[in-house]
Design a protein around this motif. Sequence first.
Motif, PDB file in Angstrom:
ATOM      1  N   GLN A  15       0.812  -1.221   0.000  1.00 44.04           N
ATOM      2  CA  GLN A  15       0.000   0.000   0.000  1.00 44.04           C
ATOM      3  C   GLN A  15       0.848   1.276   0.000  1.00 44.04           C
ATOM      4  OE1 GLN A  15      -3.323  -0.062  -0.343  1.00 44.04           O
ATOM      5  NE2 GLN A  15      -3.145  -2.305  -0.443  1.00 44.04           N
ATOM      6  N   ARG A  16       2.137   1.140   0.205  1.00 51.38           N
ATOM      7  CA  ARG A  16       3.020   2.322   0.251  1.00 51.38           C
ATOM      8  C   ARG A  16       4.291   2.010  -0.544  1.00 51.38           C
ATOM      9  NH1 ARG A  16       1.672   1.153   5.192  1.00 51.38           N
ATOM     10  NH2 ARG A  16       3.809   0.664   5.836  1.00 51.38           N
ATOM     11  N   ILE A  17       4.140   1.963  -1.846  1.00 47.92           N
ATOM     12  CA  ILE A  17       5.240   1.602  -2.747  1.00 47.92           C
ATOM     13  C   ILE A  17       6.057   2.841  -3.107  1.00 47.92           C
ATOM     14  CG2 ILE A  17       5.822   0.640  -5.012  1.00 47.92           C
ATOM     15  CD1 ILE A  17       3.045  -0.806  -4.869  1.00 47.92           C
ATOM     16  N   VAL A  18       7.366   2.701  -3.062  1.00 51.89           N
ATOM     17  CA  VAL A  18       8.261   3.757  -3.538  1.00 51.89           C
ATOM     18  C   VAL A  18       9.136   3.177  -4.644  1.00 51.89           C
ATOM     19  CG1 VAL A  18      10.276   5.184  -2.968  1.00 51.89           C
ATOM     20  CG2 VAL A  18       8.306   5.155  -1.442  1.00 51.89           C
ATOM     21  N   PHE A  19       9.232   3.916  -5.744  1.00 45.44           N
ATOM     22  CA  PHE A  19      10.118   3.529  -6.848  1.00 45.44           C
ATOM     23  C   PHE A  19      11.313   4.460  -6.862  1.00 45.44           C
ATOM     24  CE2 PHE A  19      11.617   4.008 -11.245  1.00 45.44           C
ATOM     25  CZ  PHE A  19      11.904   2.684 -11.564  1.00 45.44           C
ATOM     26  N   ILE A 102      11.023   8.369  -6.821  1.00 45.04           N
ATOM     27  CA  ILE A 102      12.253   9.136  -6.607  1.00 45.04           C
ATOM     28  C   ILE A 102      13.118   8.873  -7.837  1.00 45.04           C
ATOM     29  CG2 ILE A 102      14.270   9.484  -5.132  1.00 45.04           C
ATOM     30  CD1 ILE A 102      12.552   7.984  -2.926  1.00 45.04           C
ATOM     31  N   THR A 103      13.364   9.889  -8.623  1.00 43.26           N
ATOM     32  CA  THR A 103      14.085   9.661  -9.871  1.00 43.26           C
ATOM     33  C   THR A 103      15.366  10.480  -9.955  1.00 43.26           C
ATOM     34  OG1 THR A 103      13.949   9.702 -12.295  1.00 43.26           O
ATOM     35  CG2 THR A 103      12.713  11.406 -11.110  1.00 43.26           C
ATOM     36  N   VAL A 118       6.234  12.767  -7.819  1.00 42.83           N
ATOM     37  CA  VAL A 118       7.581  12.544  -8.345  1.00 42.83           C
ATOM     38  C   VAL A 118       8.569  13.484  -7.657  1.00 42.83           C
ATOM     39  CG1 VAL A 118       9.029  12.452 -10.408  1.00 42.83           C
ATOM     40  CG2 VAL A 118       6.572  11.957 -10.587  1.00 42.83           C
ATOM     41  N   LEU A 119       9.607  12.905  -7.077  1.00 42.64           N
ATOM     42  CA  LEU A 119      10.702  13.674  -6.499  1.00 42.64           C
ATOM     43  C   LEU A 119      11.897  13.580  -7.444  1.00 42.64           C
ATOM     44  CD1 LEU A 119      10.347  12.479  -2.788  1.00 42.64           C
ATOM     45  CD2 LEU A 119       9.772  14.742  -3.689  1.00 42.64           C
ATOM     46  N   GLU A 120      12.303  14.705  -8.009  1.00 43.84           N
ATOM     47  CA  GLU A 120      13.381  14.728  -9.005  1.00 43.84           C
ATOM     48  C   GLU A 120      14.683  15.147  -8.333  1.00 43.84           C
ATOM     49  OE1 GLU A 120      11.011  15.901 -13.057  1.00 43.84           O
ATOM     50  OE2 GLU A 120      11.131  17.437 -11.505  1.00 43.84           O
ATOM     51  N   LEU A 121      15.528  14.175  -8.038  1.00 37.24           N
ATOM     52  CA  LEU A 121      16.780  14.447  -7.326  1.00 37.24           C
ATOM     53  C   LEU A 121      17.710  15.361  -8.112  1.00 37.24           C
ATOM     54  CD1 LEU A 121      17.588  10.880  -5.930  1.00 37.24           C
ATOM     55  CD2 LEU A 121      16.815  12.866  -4.604  1.00 37.24           C
ATOM     56  N   HIS A 122      17.699  15.211  -9.427  1.00 37.80           N
ATOM     57  CA  HIS A 122      18.647  15.960 -10.257  1.00 37.80           C
ATOM     58  C   HIS A 122      17.985  17.024 -11.118  1.00 37.80           C
ATOM     59  CE1 HIS A 122      21.394  12.198  -9.810  1.00 37.80           C
ATOM     60  NE2 HIS A 122      21.532  13.030  -8.806  1.00 37.80           N
ATOM     61  N   GLY A 123      16.729  17.375 -10.787  1.00 41.74           N
ATOM     62  CA  GLY A 123      16.068  18.441 -11.517  1.00 41.74           C
ATOM     63  C   GLY A 123      15.365  17.965 -12.769  1.00 41.74           C
ATOM     64  N   ILE A 189      13.672  -0.666  -6.918  1.00 41.09           N
ATOM     65  CA  ILE A 189      14.837   0.057  -7.424  1.00 41.09           C
ATOM     66  C   ILE A 189      15.014  -0.370  -8.870  1.00 41.09           C
ATOM     67  CG2 ILE A 189      17.304   0.486  -7.159  1.00 41.09           C
ATOM     68  CD1 ILE A 189      17.046  -0.371  -4.231  1.00 41.09           C
ATOM     69  N   GLY A 190      15.035   0.579  -9.789  1.00 43.88           N
ATOM     70  CA  GLY A 190      15.083   0.196 -11.198  1.00 43.88           C
ATOM     71  C   GLY A 190      15.991   1.053 -12.061  1.00 43.88           C
TER      72      GLY A 190
END
Length: 244
Positions: A15-19, A102-103, A118-123, A189-190
């Motif tokens: 129910q709380r998936i993070v990619f 998290i990309t 979507v959390l963009e670590l590198h913009g 993690i992909g």
Amino acid sequence: MDKIEQLTTWLQQSQRIVFFGGAGTSTESGIPDFRSAQGLYSENGKRGYSPEEMLSRSFFEKETELFFEFYRSKLIHPQAKPNPVHNVLALLEKQGKLLSIITQNIDGLHQMAGNQKVLELHGSIHRNYCTTCRHSYTLDDVLAQSGVPRCPIDQGVIRPDVVLYGESLNQDVLEKTVEVLSQADLLLIGGTSLTVYPAAGLVSYFRGQHTVLLNASPTGHDRHADLLITDPMGSVMEKVQQRL
């Protein structure tokens, strides 16, 4: 139970998936990755500069024209479309199961597929701003110009809102990343080698039940994965989507 079936079962139960994804997420959309044998960093840079050097803050400031020549030719892919990986993640968000993506990617394909968390670590290449007046511009605004894009207001350089070598990651994004990882019950993690820090070290904040790692080549995190899949991510997610 085969690996596709196991992955599908865990996705259905969670129910709380993070990619947490990297460049390999978008290779099947026609965007080259960085560190594989065919990746961007395997190429020789222009005029003796390495790709890493050309994507640095100091190079942007000193060799702005050459920076944009490289950036336009290697990092902007306006024709790219989401692939099955992006589509499955959009479906999971629609089902209320996806806590966040998290990309490390800057291509905006997750949003194009329909994801909002979507959390963009590198913009992102889709956000640009004038280095002088800070006025915001779109990717289309940048592509409408040739050479070094200039702000029509004050002729300042328009730069992409991406994290260059020598720059720090956004603190707010980092804090939100740690928060969602610590809340997740399943971590996917992909398409990432998990060699770029500090981004790669963030997965250690996961405290949930299962870690699934989808990557063509080995990573330093393989031993921590409950399920390891090395088949192409697009074909894996295509089969998963049929079962969800």
